[in-house]
Design a protein around this motif. Structure first.
Motif, PDB file in Angstrom:
ATOM      1  N   GLY A 112       0.799  -1.218   0.000  1.00 49.67           N
ATOM      2  CA  GLY A 112       0.000   0.000   0.000  1.00 49.67           C
ATOM      3  C   GLY A 112       0.832   1.268   0.000  1.00 49.67           C
ATOM      4  O   GLY A 112       0.333   2.329  -0.351  1.00 49.67           O
ATOM      5  N   ASP A 113       2.097   1.193   0.433  1.00 49.11           N
ATOM      6  CA  ASP A 113       2.982   2.347   0.352  1.00 49.11           C
ATOM      7  C   ASP A 113       3.282   2.629  -1.117  1.00 49.11           C
ATOM      8  O   ASP A 113       3.203   1.733  -1.955  1.00 49.11           O
ATOM      9  N   MET A 114       3.622   3.873  -1.427  1.00 51.80           N
ATOM     10  CA  MET A 114       3.920   4.229  -2.808  1.00 51.80           C
ATOM     11  C   MET A 114       5.360   4.713  -2.910  1.00 51.80           C
ATOM     12  O   MET A 114       5.810   5.517  -2.102  1.00 51.80           O
ATOM     13  N   GLN A 154       6.313   7.195  -0.033  1.00 55.59           N
ATOM     14  CA  GLN A 154       5.141   7.867   0.523  1.00 55.59           C
ATOM     15  C   GLN A 154       4.335   6.796   1.240  1.00 55.59           C
ATOM     16  O   GLN A 154       3.817   5.865   0.621  1.00 55.59           O
ATOM     17  N   ARG A 155       4.263   6.925   2.561  1.00 51.77           N
ATOM     18  CA  ARG A 155       3.571   5.916   3.373  1.00 51.77           C
ATOM     19  C   ARG A 155       2.062   6.017   3.226  1.00 51.77           C
ATOM     20  O   ARG A 155       1.514   7.088   3.131  1.00 51.77           O
ATOM     21  N   ARG A 156       1.457   4.865   3.248  1.00 51.94           N
ATOM     22  CA  ARG A 156      -0.012   4.775   3.253  1.00 51.94           C
ATOM     23  C   ARG A 156      -0.451   5.010   4.690  1.00 51.94           C
ATOM     24  O   ARG A 156       0.147   4.484   5.629  1.00 51.94           O
ATOM     25  N   PHE A 157      -1.469   5.791   4.865  1.00 50.46           N
ATOM     26  CA  PHE A 157      -1.990   6.022   6.210  1.00 50.46           C
ATOM     27  C   PHE A 157      -2.925   4.880   6.563  1.00 50.46           C
ATOM     28  O   PHE A 157      -3.745   4.471   5.763  1.00 50.46           O
ATOM     29  N   SER A 158      -2.790   4.381   7.796  1.00 50.16           N
ATOM     30  CA  SER A 158      -3.678   3.277   8.193  1.00 50.16           C
ATOM     31  C   SER A 158      -4.575   3.666   9.327  1.00 50.16           C
ATOM     32  O   SER A 158      -4.569   4.689   9.859  1.00 50.16           O
TER      33      SER A 158
END
Length: 51
Positions: A29-31, A47-51
């Motif tokens: 899920g991170d980009m 760019q981290r995915r927010f969870s």
């Protein structure tokens, strides 16, 4: 044989990619973005995915 143009050599040596993913703890899920900043010079950022 590769699908890359032999003259471009875009990320021909890919060993650093695994190291980047491990060092930064990349998760599903991170980009990862790749930006060309100069000829033959790239910036790779997470760019981290927010969870």
């Amino acid at each position: 044989m590769t699908d890359l143009d032999g003259e471009k050599k875009f990320f021909r040596k890919r060993g650093w990619i695994r190291e980047f993913f491990e060092r930064h703890g990349v998760r599903a899920g991170d980009m990862v973005t790749v930006e060309e900043v100069a000829p033959y010079s790239y910036r790779v950022a997470l760019q981290r995915r927010f969870s």
